[in-house]
Design a protein around this motif. Structure first.
Motif, PDB file in Angstrom:
ATOM      1  N   SER A  21     -24.356  26.502 -22.057  1.00 45.21           N
ATOM      2  CA  SER A  21     -24.586  25.249 -22.757  1.00 45.21           C
ATOM      3  C   SER A  21     -23.829  24.125 -22.058  1.00 45.21           C
ATOM      4  CB  SER A  21     -24.136  25.366 -24.216  1.00 45.21           C
ATOM      5  OG  SER A  21     -24.765  24.345 -24.985  1.00 45.21           O
ATOM      6  N   THR A  22     -23.976  22.918 -22.608  1.00 42.49           N
ATOM      7  CA  THR A  22     -23.233  21.770 -22.094  1.00 42.49           C
ATOM      8  C   THR A  22     -21.739  22.080 -22.151  1.00 42.49           C
ATOM      9  OG1 THR A  22     -24.947  20.277 -22.867  1.00 42.49           O
ATOM     10  CG2 THR A  22     -22.796  19.313 -22.476  1.00 42.49           C
ATOM     11  N   GLY A  23     -21.025  21.703 -21.096  1.00 39.35           N
ATOM     12  CA  GLY A  23     -19.591  21.971 -21.062  1.00 39.35           C
ATOM     13  C   GLY A  23     -19.238  23.324 -20.481  1.00 39.35           C
ATOM     14  N   THR A  77     -14.690  29.926 -15.845  1.00 43.41           N
ATOM     15  CA  THR A  77     -13.985  29.168 -16.882  1.00 43.41           C
ATOM     16  C   THR A  77     -13.089  28.059 -16.325  1.00 43.41           C
ATOM     17  OG1 THR A  77     -12.456  31.057 -16.905  1.00 43.41           O
ATOM     18  CG2 THR A  77     -14.043  30.908 -18.702  1.00 43.41           C
ATOM     19  N   THR A  78     -12.770  28.099 -15.033  1.00 42.57           N
ATOM     20  CA  THR A  78     -12.008  27.019 -14.386  1.00 42.57           C
ATOM     21  C   THR A  78     -12.552  26.807 -12.980  1.00 42.57           C
ATOM     22  OG1 THR A  78     -10.012  27.734 -15.558  1.00 42.57           O
ATOM     23  CG2 THR A  78      -9.709  26.133 -13.804  1.00 42.57           C
ATOM     24  N   VAL A  79     -12.745  25.543 -12.614  1.00 41.07           N
ATOM     25  CA  VAL A  79     -13.139  25.180 -11.254  1.00 41.07           C
ATOM     26  C   VAL A  79     -11.957  24.474 -10.616  1.00 41.07           C
ATOM     27  CG1 VAL A  79     -14.763  23.877  -9.829  1.00 41.07           C
ATOM     28  CG2 VAL A  79     -15.542  24.912 -11.981  1.00 41.07           C
ATOM     29  N   SER A  80     -11.470  25.017  -9.508  1.00 45.64           N
ATOM     30  CA  SER A  80     -10.268  24.468  -8.869  1.00 45.64           C
ATOM     31  C   SER A  80     -10.621  23.799  -7.547  1.00 45.64           C
ATOM     32  CB  SER A  80      -9.254  25.588  -8.616  1.00 45.64           C
ATOM     33  OG  SER A  80      -8.884  26.202  -9.834  1.00 45.64           O
ATOM     34  N   PHE A  81     -10.157  22.558  -7.403  1.00 42.27           N
ATOM     35  CA  PHE A  81     -10.340  21.794  -6.174  1.00 42.27           C
ATOM     36  C   PHE A  81      -9.053  21.817  -5.353  1.00 42.27           C
ATOM     37  CE2 PHE A  81     -13.364  19.719  -9.121  1.00 42.27           C
ATOM     38  CZ  PHE A  81     -14.527  19.811  -8.366  1.00 42.27           C
ATOM     39  N   ALA A  82      -9.208  21.800  -4.043  1.00 46.25           N
ATOM     40  CA  ALA A  82      -8.057  21.794  -3.137  1.00 46.25           C
ATOM     41  C   ALA A  82      -7.661  20.359  -2.799  1.00 46.25           C
ATOM     42  CB  ALA A  82      -8.409  22.545  -1.852  1.00 46.25           C
ATOM     43  N   ARG A  85     -22.792  21.161 -27.145  1.00 53.29           N
ATOM     44  CA  ARG A  85     -21.620  21.386 -26.294  1.00 53.29           C
ATOM     45  C   ARG A  85     -20.857  22.614 -26.802  1.00 53.29           C
ATOM     46  NH1 ARG A  85     -17.029  16.885 -24.768  1.00 53.29           N
ATOM     47  NH2 ARG A  85     -15.275  18.307 -24.656  1.00 53.29           N
ATOM     48  N   ARG A  86     -20.508  23.497 -25.897  1.00 52.62           N
ATOM     49  CA  ARG A  86     -19.756  24.697 -26.274  1.00 52.62           C
ATOM     50  C   ARG A  86     -18.590  24.895 -25.320  1.00 52.62           C
ATOM     51  NH1 ARG A  86     -23.229  26.815 -29.943  1.00 52.62           N
ATOM     52  NH2 ARG A  86     -25.426  27.056 -29.430  1.00 52.62           N
ATOM     53  N   ASN A  87     -17.607  25.658 -25.781  1.00 52.46           N
ATOM     54  CA  ASN A  87     -16.489  26.011 -24.920  1.00 52.46           C
ATOM     55  C   ASN A  87     -16.860  27.216 -24.071  1.00 52.46           C
ATOM     56  OD1 ASN A  87     -14.819  23.988 -25.976  1.00 52.46           O
ATOM     57  ND2 ASN A  87     -14.211  25.304 -27.676  1.00 52.46           N
ATOM     58  N   ALA A  88     -16.283  27.274 -22.878  1.00 51.16           N
ATOM     59  CA  ALA A  88     -16.525  28.413 -21.992  1.00 51.16           C
ATOM     60  C   ALA A  88     -15.893  29.673 -22.575  1.00 51.16           C
ATOM     61  CB  ALA A  88     -15.946  28.119 -20.615  1.00 51.16           C
ATOM     62  N   GLY A  89     -16.412  30.822 -22.155  1.00 53.05           N
ATOM     63  CA  GLY A  89     -15.867  32.083 -22.627  1.00 53.05           C
ATOM     64  C   GLY A  89     -16.121  33.193 -21.627  1.00 53.05           C
ATOM     65  N   SER A  90     -15.989  34.427 -22.069  1.00 57.33           N
ATOM     66  CA  SER A  90     -16.138  35.551 -21.145  1.00 57.33           C
ATOM     67  C   SER A  90     -17.572  35.638 -20.642  1.00 57.33           C
ATOM     68  CB  SER A  90     -15.710  36.855 -21.806  1.00 57.33           C
ATOM     69  OG  SER A  90     -16.551  37.165 -22.893  1.00 57.33           O
ATOM     70  N   ASP A 146     -12.978  17.644 -17.624  1.00 56.54           N
ATOM     71  CA  ASP A 146     -13.944  16.596 -17.312  1.00 56.54           C
ATOM     72  C   ASP A 146     -14.582  16.105 -18.620  1.00 56.54           C
ATOM     73  OD1 ASP A 146     -16.112  18.217 -18.057  1.00 56.54           O
ATOM     74  OD2 ASP A 146     -17.056  18.208 -16.071  1.00 56.54           O
ATOM     75  N   PRO A 147     -15.461  15.104 -18.595  1.00 53.50           N
ATOM     76  CA  PRO A 147     -15.979  14.531 -19.847  1.00 53.50           C
ATOM     77  C   PRO A 147     -16.730  15.523 -20.736  1.00 53.50           C
ATOM     78  CG  PRO A 147     -16.400  13.031 -18.025  1.00 53.50           C
ATOM     79  CD  PRO A 147     -15.895  14.298 -17.429  1.00 53.50           C
ATOM     80  N   ASP A 148     -17.232  16.610 -20.161  1.00 55.42           N
ATOM     81  CA  ASP A 148     -17.921  17.628 -20.958  1.00 55.42           C
ATOM     82  C   ASP A 148     -16.986  18.736 -21.426  1.00 55.42           C
ATOM     83  OD1 ASP A 148     -20.926  16.974 -20.913  1.00 55.42           O
ATOM     84  OD2 ASP A 148     -20.362  16.743 -18.819  1.00 55.42           O
ATOM     85  N   GLY A 149     -15.700  18.630 -21.071  1.00 53.44           N
ATOM     86  CA  GLY A 149     -14.740  19.640 -21.490  1.00 53.44           C
ATOM     87  C   GLY A 149     -14.588  20.798 -20.521  1.00 53.44           C
ATOM     88  N   ILE A 150     -15.193  20.712 -19.340  1.00 46.43           N
ATOM     89  CA  ILE A 150     -15.050  21.769 -18.344  1.00 46.43           C
ATOM     90  C   ILE A 150     -13.652  21.710 -17.751  1.00 46.43           C
ATOM     91  CG2 ILE A 150     -15.863  22.574 -16.081  1.00 46.43           C
ATOM     92  CD1 ILE A 150     -18.655  21.462 -16.972  1.00 46.43           C
TER      93      ILE A 150
END
Length: 325
Positions: free
Chosen positions: A218-220, A84-89, A75-80, A124-128
């Motif tokens: 990677s995951t997340g 990096t963000t998914v937005s729902f309406a 599992r890794r954090n998102a980066g450049s 979310d559970p994977d840190g996204i």
């Protein structure tokens, strides 16, 4: 092609991310966010692993959040170079409901305000990083009547995606001058773009972050964002445009539920352009979506083996998630 330019991509088609636990992922997107489990399939490029889909009742393009299930990946954090963000309406007046619901379910969240719209950020559970934005359109949304979330508050599909790049000049030039996005505003390092008719489903935010970190697949993390094309001809026109812009574009790949092309924009984010059709009801009825392992015909020879090797997924029902009406 002369001076003709294809019609704009109208908006987001789907977003695909990577989960380390398909069950926890399903529990969250169905049981917490109230999306429908619309397809249980396989990653066609890594066919002994899952590709699962969540969306509105029929998985309308613009509503489908999808995941590759890769449990062995770190599992890794998102980066450049990534979304990096998914937005729902969600409907404008629904954020108090969502704050209450998410807190009751033990999630930590923060409120945001961007470009005049209020939102809630949650992982979310994977840190996204996900965002629920109180700015929604019902135009393309087909409600799922059995959702644990009341229709008055339910997610209407995507609002936008945010991508982070180390240096934004080439990315912005590509978005505007090749893909026809329009600049809609600036807030600090964040620049907002719109495509098609604009508004929810058609928004892309670009954040410049030269200090990193650089994202790794990677995951997340989000694997790619797909943009809509009306049909194969529209997609083919866009393929020509992107090739002429010097990007390395895949041939058209038949994903059975839609046809796809893939390329990276100059900042490294993987883009797909996917056709709106034929859609997820090509091999299951609307009522039965997500109930069986769905395989494109050319993978059916593997079905017996996949039924044994893939872990079972239990989809939450409204009885187990405590529907709120």
């Amino acid at each position: 092609m002369g001076t003709t330019v294809p019609a704009n991509v109208p908006g987001i088609h789907h977003v695909t991310a990577i989960t380390g636990d398909v069950q926890k992922c399903t529990d969250f997107y169905v049981g917490v966010l109230g999306l429908r489990f619309i397809k249980k399939s396989i990653n066609q490029d890594v066919p002994d692993t899952y590709h699962i889909y969540f969306g509105d009742y029929v998985g309308t393009s613009g509503t489908a959040m999808t995941f590759f299930g890769w449990p062995s990946w770190p599992r890794r954090n998102a980066g450049s170079g990534q979304v990096t963000t998914v937005s729902f309406a969600v409907p404008k007046g629904s954020l108090d409901y969502w704050s209450s619901r998410l807190r009751k379910l033990g999630l930590s969240l923060k409120r945001t305000s961007r470009f005049g719209n209020e939102g809630i950020v949650v992982a979310d559970p994977d840190g996204i990083e996900l965002e629920l934005v109180g700015d929604a359109s019902d135009g393309r949304w087909v409600p799922w009547k059995d959702s644990p979330v009341d229709q008055d508050y339910a997610i209407r599909g995507f609002h936008s995606v945010t991508m982070t790049v180390a240096e934004s000049t080439a990315t912005i030039d590509f978005l505007v001058n090749t893909m026809g996005f329009r600049k809609a505003g600036d807030e600090g390092r964040r620049t907002r773009f719109e495509t098609g008719e604009g508004g929810p489903h058609a928004i892309l935010d670009v954040v410049e972050s030269p200090e990193g970190p650089e994202g790794e697949e990677s995951t997340g993390t989000v694997h790619h964002v797909a943009w809509r094309s009306a049909d194969a001809a529209h997609q083919s026109e866009w393929r020509d445009v992107v090739v002429k812009a010097g990007r390395n574009v895949t041939p058209v790949i038949d994903r059975y539920y839609f046809k796809s092309i893939y390329f990276r924009e100059p900042g490294g984010v993987l883009f797909e352009i996917a056709t709106d059709g034929p859609g997820f009801t090509v091999d299951e009825t609307a009522e039965s979506l997500g109930s069986t392992l769905s395989l494109p015909p050319w993978f059916n020879v593997r079905r017996d083996r996949l039924d044994v090797t893939l872990p079972p997924i239990v989809v939450p029902t409204t009885a187990t998630t405590g529907a709120e009406h």
